[in-house]
Design a protein around this motif. Structure first.
Motif, PDB file in Angstrom:
ATOM      1  N   VAL A  92       0.742  -1.062  -0.033  1.00  3.66           N
ATOM      2  CA  VAL A  92       0.079   0.198  -0.120  1.00  3.66           C
ATOM      3  C   VAL A  92       0.942   1.189   0.111  1.00  3.66           C
ATOM      4  O   VAL A  92       0.678   2.165  -0.803  1.00  3.66           O
ATOM      5  CB  VAL A  92      -0.896  -0.081   1.322  1.00  3.66           C
ATOM      6  CG1 VAL A  92      -1.535   1.315   1.313  1.00  3.66           C
ATOM      7  CG2 VAL A  92      -2.036  -1.032   1.107  1.00  3.66           C
ATOM      8  N   LYS A  93       1.832   1.308   0.784  1.00  5.29           N
ATOM      9  CA  LYS A  93       2.888   2.420   0.836  1.00  5.29           C
ATOM     10  C   LYS A  93       3.372   2.729  -0.401  1.00  5.29           C
ATOM     11  O   LYS A  93       3.441   3.904  -0.985  1.00  5.29           O
ATOM     12  CB  LYS A  93       3.809   2.389   1.875  1.00  5.29           C
ATOM     13  CG  LYS A  93       4.724   3.533   2.063  1.00  5.29           C
ATOM     14  CD  LYS A  93       5.871   3.062   3.136  1.00  5.29           C
ATOM     15  CE  LYS A  93       5.242   2.759   4.457  1.00  5.29           C
ATOM     16  NZ  LYS A  93       6.570   2.569   5.575  1.00  5.29           N
ATOM     17  N   ALA A  94       3.968   1.629  -1.171  1.00 10.44           N
ATOM     18  CA  ALA A  94       4.531   1.755  -2.421  1.00 10.44           C
ATOM     19  C   ALA A  94       3.540   2.133  -3.541  1.00 10.44           C
ATOM     20  O   ALA A  94       3.877   3.112  -4.130  1.00 10.44           O
ATOM     21  CB  ALA A  94       5.210   0.400  -2.772  1.00 10.44           C
ATOM     22  N   VAL A  95       2.600   1.385  -3.346  1.00  5.04           N
ATOM     23  CA  VAL A  95       1.356   2.167  -4.493  1.00  5.04           C
ATOM     24  C   VAL A  95       0.932   3.366  -4.370  1.00  5.04           C
ATOM     25  O   VAL A  95       0.963   4.208  -5.357  1.00  5.04           O
ATOM     26  CB  VAL A  95       0.405   0.857  -4.646  1.00  5.04           C
ATOM     27  CG1 VAL A  95      -0.856   1.494  -5.395  1.00  5.04           C
ATOM     28  CG2 VAL A  95       0.651  -0.498  -4.982  1.00  5.04           C
ATOM     29  N   ALA A 144       3.519  10.088  -6.944  1.00  7.42           N
ATOM     30  CA  ALA A 144       4.281  11.351  -6.436  1.00  7.42           C
ATOM     31  C   ALA A 144       5.732  11.205  -6.855  1.00  7.42           C
ATOM     32  O   ALA A 144       6.517  12.156  -6.982  1.00  7.42           O
ATOM     33  CB  ALA A 144       3.934  11.594  -4.806  1.00  7.42           C
ATOM     34  N   LEU A 145       6.176   9.847  -6.784  1.00  3.22           N
ATOM     35  CA  LEU A 145       7.726   9.557  -7.009  1.00  3.22           C
ATOM     36  C   LEU A 145       8.187   9.956  -8.273  1.00  3.22           C
ATOM     37  O   LEU A 145       8.963  10.420  -8.567  1.00  3.22           O
ATOM     38  CB  LEU A 145       8.122   8.275  -6.666  1.00  3.22           C
ATOM     39  CG  LEU A 145       8.059   7.837  -4.850  1.00  3.22           C
ATOM     40  CD1 LEU A 145       8.105   6.397  -4.598  1.00  3.22           C
ATOM     41  CD2 LEU A 145       9.141   8.801  -4.171  1.00  3.22           C
ATOM     42  N   LEU A 146       7.280   9.416  -9.278  1.00  4.19           N
ATOM     43  CA  LEU A 146       7.431   9.779 -10.686  1.00  4.19           C
ATOM     44  C   LEU A 146       7.467  10.988 -10.932  1.00  4.19           C
ATOM     45  O   LEU A 146       8.411  11.650 -11.724  1.00  4.19           O
ATOM     46  CB  LEU A 146       6.185   8.890 -11.490  1.00  4.19           C
ATOM     47  CG  LEU A 146       6.354   7.597 -11.570  1.00  4.19           C
ATOM     48  CD1 LEU A 146       5.413   6.682 -12.393  1.00  4.19           C
ATOM     49  CD2 LEU A 146       7.910   6.801 -12.033  1.00  4.19           C
ATOM     50  N   LEU A 200       9.271  11.391  -0.931  1.00  6.42           N
ATOM     51  CA  LEU A 200       9.988  10.651  -0.314  1.00  6.42           C
ATOM     52  C   LEU A 200       8.946  10.458   1.326  1.00  6.42           C
ATOM     53  O   LEU A 200       9.061   9.366   1.566  1.00  6.42           O
ATOM     54  CB  LEU A 200      11.354  10.996   0.004  1.00  6.42           C
ATOM     55  CG  LEU A 200      12.164  10.765  -1.077  1.00  6.42           C
ATOM     56  CD1 LEU A 200      13.570  11.465  -0.948  1.00  6.42           C
ATOM     57  CD2 LEU A 200      12.433   9.371  -1.387  1.00  6.42           C
ATOM     58  N   SER A 201       8.692  11.405   1.625  1.00  8.31           N
ATOM     59  CA  SER A 201       7.670  11.405   2.861  1.00  8.31           C
ATOM     60  C   SER A 201       6.666  10.441   2.630  1.00  8.31           C
ATOM     61  O   SER A 201       6.234   9.703   3.407  1.00  8.31           O
ATOM     62  CB  SER A 201       7.488  12.702   3.363  1.00  8.31           C
ATOM     63  OG  SER A 201       6.698  12.768   4.315  1.00  8.31           O
TER      64      SER A 201
END
Length: 119
Positions: free
Chosen positions: A73-76, A81-83, A114-115
């Motif tokens: 869930v955190k990664a998805v 936002a990371l992209l 990152l946050s």
């Protein structure tokens, strides 16, 4: 071939007892549900699940499945936002040859992404 769409974000981890025998299930569920669009995810009890991780009464198994679900869930939820932050940073580093400088301040976008990812 058209790109397949995934269940809209954000997702959440749900762990709750669901059986008389003490078993607890851990699942990943959408936060915002469109019942018509998400019919393939519907369970008999009316819940919608992206993924069901476990049915167990063993605490060590429950903890393991819960940790895996939380990581997914955190990664998805942080992915977009990371992209965006990476595209912005690339734009600034390359003079916008390969990235997008119009997204804003790359340092702030990277910090926020990152946050969100828990870093």
């Amino acid at each position: 071939m058209a790109e397949m769409k995934h269940t809209p974000l954000p997702w959440k981890v749900v762990s709750q007892p669901n059986f008389d025998n003490g078993n607890v299930y851990t699942s990943i569920q959408p936060v915002n549900v469109d019942e018509e669009a998400m019919k393939p995810l519907a369970m008999m009890n009316g819940e919608f699940h992206v993924c069901r991780m476990s049915h167990t009464a063993a605490s060590w198994r429950f903890d393991y499945h819960r940790a895996n679900a939380a990581f997914i869930v955190k990664a998805v939820n942080a992915h977009d936002a990371l992209l965006e932050a990476c595209r912005c940073a690339l734009g600034h580093l390359t003079g916008n040859m390969d990235g997008d400088m119009d997204l804003g301040d790359p340092v702030e976008l990277l910090r926020a992404a990152l946050s969100k990812a828990g870093a």
